[in-house]
Motif scaffolding. Sequence first.
Motif, PDB file in Angstrom:
ATOM      1  N   LEU A 177       0.822  -1.209   0.000  1.00  0.00           N
ATOM      2  CA  LEU A 177       0.000   0.000   0.000  1.00  0.00           C
ATOM      3  C   LEU A 177       0.856   1.260   0.000  1.00  0.00           C
ATOM      4  O   LEU A 177       0.439   2.315  -0.484  1.00  0.00           O
ATOM      5  N   ALA A 178       2.087   1.144   0.523  1.00  0.00           N
ATOM      6  CA  ALA A 178       2.925   2.322   0.728  1.00  0.00           C
ATOM      7  C   ALA A 178       3.930   2.575  -0.390  1.00  0.00           C
ATOM      8  O   ALA A 178       4.639   3.585  -0.363  1.00  0.00           O
ATOM      9  N   VAL A 179       4.002   1.692  -1.386  1.00  0.00           N
ATOM     10  CA  VAL A 179       5.080   1.762  -2.381  1.00  0.00           C
ATOM     11  C   VAL A 179       4.826   2.789  -3.484  1.00  0.00           C
ATOM     12  O   VAL A 179       5.754   3.449  -3.966  1.00  0.00           O
ATOM     13  N   ALA A 180       3.576   2.935  -3.917  1.00  0.00           N
ATOM     14  CA  ALA A 180       3.263   3.722  -5.117  1.00  0.00           C
ATOM     15  C   ALA A 180       3.787   5.155  -5.102  1.00  0.00           C
ATOM     16  O   ALA A 180       4.294   5.630  -6.130  1.00  0.00           O
ATOM     17  N   PRO A 181       3.706   5.902  -3.982  1.00  0.00           N
ATOM     18  CA  PRO A 181       4.241   7.276  -4.019  1.00  0.00           C
ATOM     19  C   PRO A 181       5.719   7.327  -4.372  1.00  0.00           C
ATOM     20  O   PRO A 181       6.161   8.213  -5.112  1.00  0.00           O
ATOM     21  N   GLY A 182       6.498   6.373  -3.855  1.00  0.00           N
ATOM     22  CA  GLY A 182       7.913   6.337  -4.188  1.00  0.00           C
ATOM     23  C   GLY A 182       8.156   6.043  -5.657  1.00  0.00           C
ATOM     24  O   GLY A 182       9.063   6.609  -6.282  1.00  0.00           O
ATOM     25  N   LEU A 183       7.333   5.138  -6.229  1.00  0.00           N
ATOM     26  CA  LEU A 183       7.451   4.831  -7.652  1.00  0.00           C
ATOM     27  C   LEU A 183       7.138   6.070  -8.496  1.00  0.00           C
ATOM     28  O   LEU A 183       7.836   6.373  -9.467  1.00  0.00           O
ATOM     29  N   LEU A 184       6.080   6.770  -8.135  1.00  0.00           N
ATOM     30  CA  LEU A 184       5.686   7.977  -8.865  1.00  0.00           C
ATOM     31  C   LEU A 184       6.802   9.012  -8.852  1.00  0.00           C
ATOM     32  O   LEU A 184       7.231   9.509  -9.910  1.00  0.00           O
ATOM     33  N   LEU A 185       7.304   9.337  -7.677  1.00  0.00           N
ATOM     34  CA  LEU A 185       8.325  10.375  -7.562  1.00  0.00           C
ATOM     35  C   LEU A 185       9.654   9.933  -8.170  1.00  0.00           C
ATOM     36  O   LEU A 185      10.365  10.733  -8.781  1.00  0.00           O
ATOM     37  N   GLY A 186       9.977   8.645  -8.024  1.00  0.00           N
ATOM     38  CA  GLY A 186      11.221   8.143  -8.594  1.00  0.00           C
ATOM     39  C   GLY A 186      11.241   8.227 -10.102  1.00  0.00           C
ATOM     40  O   GLY A 186      12.261   8.597 -10.703  1.00  0.00           O
ATOM     41  N   ARG A 187      10.119   7.888 -10.747  1.00  0.00           N
ATOM     42  CA  ARG A 187      10.060   7.954 -12.211  1.00  0.00           C
ATOM     43  C   ARG A 187      10.092   9.398 -12.704  1.00  0.00           C
ATOM     44  O   ARG A 187      10.677   9.695 -13.753  1.00  0.00           O
ATOM     45  N   ILE A 188       9.467  10.306 -11.957  1.00  0.00           N
ATOM     46  CA  ILE A 188       9.550  11.720 -12.329  1.00  0.00           C
ATOM     47  C   ILE A 188      11.000  12.203 -12.225  1.00  0.00           C
ATOM     48  O   ILE A 188      11.489  12.955 -13.078  1.00  0.00           O
ATOM     49  N   ALA A 189      11.706  11.742 -11.183  1.00  0.00           N
ATOM     50  CA  ALA A 189      13.119  12.100 -11.035  1.00  0.00           C
ATOM     51  C   ALA A 189      13.954  11.517 -12.169  1.00  0.00           C
ATOM     52  O   ALA A 189      14.899  12.166 -12.646  1.00  0.00           O
ATOM     53  N   ASN A 190      13.621  10.294 -12.625  1.00  0.00           N
ATOM     54  CA  ASN A 190      14.307   9.726 -13.789  1.00  0.00           C
ATOM     55  C   ASN A 190      14.137  10.627 -15.004  1.00  0.00           C
ATOM     56  O   ASN A 190      15.081  10.812 -15.787  1.00  0.00           O
ATOM     57  N   PHE A 191      12.940  11.179 -15.176  1.00  0.00           N
ATOM     58  CA  PHE A 191      12.690  12.083 -16.306  1.00  0.00           C
ATOM     59  C   PHE A 191      13.528  13.349 -16.169  1.00  0.00           C
ATOM     60  O   PHE A 191      14.159  13.800 -17.141  1.00  0.00           O
ATOM     61  N   ILE A 192      13.559  13.930 -14.975  1.00  0.00           N
ATOM     62  CA  ILE A 192      14.337  15.148 -14.757  1.00  0.00           C
ATOM     63  C   ILE A 192      15.809  14.894 -15.023  1.00  0.00           C
ATOM     64  O   ILE A 192      16.520  15.741 -15.582  1.00  0.00           O
ATOM     65  N   ASN A 193      16.281  13.697 -14.651  1.00  0.00           N
ATOM     66  CA  ASN A 193      17.685  13.339 -14.878  1.00  0.00           C
ATOM     67  C   ASN A 193      17.964  12.973 -16.331  1.00  0.00           C
ATOM     68  O   ASN A 193      19.119  12.722 -16.691  1.00  0.00           O
ATOM     69  N   ALA A 194      16.930  12.921 -17.174  1.00  0.00           N
ATOM     70  CA  ALA A 194      17.071  12.520 -18.582  1.00  0.00           C
ATOM     71  C   ALA A 194      17.742  11.155 -18.681  1.00  0.00           C
ATOM     72  O   ALA A 194      18.669  10.949 -19.470  1.00  0.00           O
ATOM     73  N   GLU A 195      17.220  10.178 -17.903  1.00  0.00           N
ATOM     74  CA  GLU A 195      17.754   8.822 -17.907  1.00  0.00           C
ATOM     75  C   GLU A 195      16.596   7.834 -18.075  1.00  0.00           C
ATOM     76  O   GLU A 195      15.435   8.177 -17.869  1.00  0.00           O
ATOM     77  N   LEU A 196      16.920   6.619 -18.458  1.00  0.00           N
ATOM     78  CA  LEU A 196      15.905   5.577 -18.683  1.00  0.00           C
ATOM     79  C   LEU A 196      14.854   6.056 -19.684  1.00  0.00           C
ATOM     80  O   LEU A 196      13.656   5.825 -19.510  1.00  0.00           O
ATOM     81  N   TRP A 197      15.318   6.722 -20.732  1.00  0.00           N
ATOM     82  CA  TRP A 197      14.406   7.276 -21.726  1.00  0.00           C
ATOM     83  C   TRP A 197      13.798   6.166 -22.581  1.00  0.00           C
ATOM     84  O   TRP A 197      14.206   5.003 -22.527  1.00  0.00           O
ATOM     85  N   GLY A 198      12.852   6.581 -23.431  1.00  0.00           N
ATOM     86  CA  GLY A 198      12.147   5.615 -24.267  1.00  0.00           C
ATOM     87  C   GLY A 198      12.769   5.443 -25.642  1.00  0.00           C
ATOM     88  O   GLY A 198      13.781   6.060 -25.993  1.00  0.00           O
ATOM     89  N   ARG A 199      12.132   4.600 -26.443  1.00  0.00           N
ATOM     90  CA  ARG A 199      12.572   4.359 -27.813  1.00  0.00           C
ATOM     91  C   ARG A 199      12.212   5.570 -28.683  1.00  0.00           C
ATOM     92  O   ARG A 199      11.394   6.407 -28.305  1.00  0.00           O
ATOM     93  N   GLN A 200      12.806   5.634 -29.864  1.00  0.00           N
ATOM     94  CA  GLN A 200      12.502   6.725 -30.786  1.00  0.00           C
ATOM     95  C   GLN A 200      11.034   6.661 -31.223  1.00  0.00           C
ATOM     96  O   GLN A 200      10.449   5.578 -31.348  1.00  0.00           O
ATOM     97  N   THR A 201      10.461   7.825 -31.420  1.00  0.00           N
ATOM     98  CA  THR A 201       9.058   7.891 -31.812  1.00  0.00           C
ATOM     99  C   THR A 201       8.809   9.123 -32.674  1.00  0.00           C
ATOM    100  O   THR A 201       9.543  10.110 -32.596  1.00  0.00           O
ATOM    101  N   ASP A 202       7.762   9.055 -33.510  1.00  0.00           N
ATOM    102  CA  ASP A 202       7.332  10.225 -34.266  1.00  0.00           C
ATOM    103  C   ASP A 202       5.991  10.741 -33.745  1.00  0.00           C
ATOM    104  O   ASP A 202       5.345  11.562 -34.394  1.00  0.00           O
ATOM    105  N   MET A 203       5.584  10.279 -32.560  1.00  0.00           N
ATOM    106  CA  MET A 203       4.356  10.793 -31.958  1.00  0.00           C
ATOM    107  C   MET A 203       4.570  12.237 -31.504  1.00  0.00           C
ATOM    108  O   MET A 203       5.693  12.619 -31.133  1.00  0.00           O
ATOM    109  N   PRO A 204       3.529  13.065 -31.535  1.00  0.00           N
ATOM    110  CA  PRO A 204       3.702  14.486 -31.223  1.00  0.00           C
ATOM    111  C   PRO A 204       4.135  14.764 -29.784  1.00  0.00           C
ATOM    112  O   PRO A 204       4.600  15.873 -29.493  1.00  0.00           O
ATOM    113  N   TRP A 205       3.954  13.793 -28.865  1.00  0.00           N
ATOM    114  CA  TRP A 205       4.393  14.011 -27.489  1.00  0.00           C
ATOM    115  C   TRP A 205       5.800  13.446 -27.242  1.00  0.00           C
ATOM    116  O   TRP A 205       6.258  13.386 -26.102  1.00  0.00           O
TER     117      TRP A 205
END
Length: 293
Positions: free
Chosen positions: A142-170
């Motif tokens: 029950l207590a894990v999800a907030p850490g997952l949410l914030l950790g993944r946002i931090a991964n984005f800020i760090n520009a790490e663990l990015w996704g595959r190439q895409t031509d989608m507008p986002w």
Amino acid sequence: MRAAIPFPPISPDIFSVTLFGLDFALRWYALAYIVGILIGWRLALMAVKTARLWPEDKSPMSTAQVEDLLTMVILGVIVGGRIGYVVFYQPAYYLAHPAEALMIWQGGMSFHGGLLGVIAAGLYFCTRNGVPKLQAADMMALAVAPGLLLGRIANFINAELWGRQTDMPWGVIFPGQAAQECGPLIEICARHPSQLYEAALEGVLLGTLLLWLAWRRGALQTPGLVMGTFFAGYGLARFIVEFFRQPDAQFISLDNPLGLALQTGGYGFTMGQLLSIPMILLGIWFILRARKA
């Protein structure tokens, strides 16, 4: 020219100071861990303080025991996460450079390894203190999800663990190595923001579902149900996101451009998917077991 989103100008450091010739910085990633642990701790305390949520209106542990368990869980995350990364993702490298396996400050943590570390710590704590194992596992899930949410946002800020190439507008134009790996002939190197996909699925959607089950549907009255839902939900979310997430470089080759850890005839699974399949199956088993009880 196709549309893409420039990477936001956010520094990985919240602030930094220089003292006696040394630089000290507070990073978003560290803050995500700290805040995620604090929120998870508060959720666990709220749950054990609400006796009506549990079987026979009796909480499985005291607030003091929750705090003791938290210390062991933190150690389990760090030790298990590092061992998991070494064993699952780069075993050959660390066999050749064993001393570097201890250098966690260089990066490299595995969620699945951290999960195994938490399970080991939780089993030890419950056995030693006579705490019902399934109920303690439900509380931790029950207590894990907030850490997952914030950790993944931090991964984005760090520009790490990015996704595959895409031509989608986002698609996001990540800086540094993410752009270099696209090659010099690519006009716009846009990638899936897979970190945010995971934040939404693992943090927001799964976290909301678990809270709803616990507080609105009485799921904690059925030991193992919340934990099983977490296992199955996380495993499914991670399995899906792996289709959009760039695999680790050691799995990519000219014959294996998708970075599949197991493949036959061009089809297969990434390492993240291989590790998620047992989670999905185990979660479904716990859900069915709990519903039959």
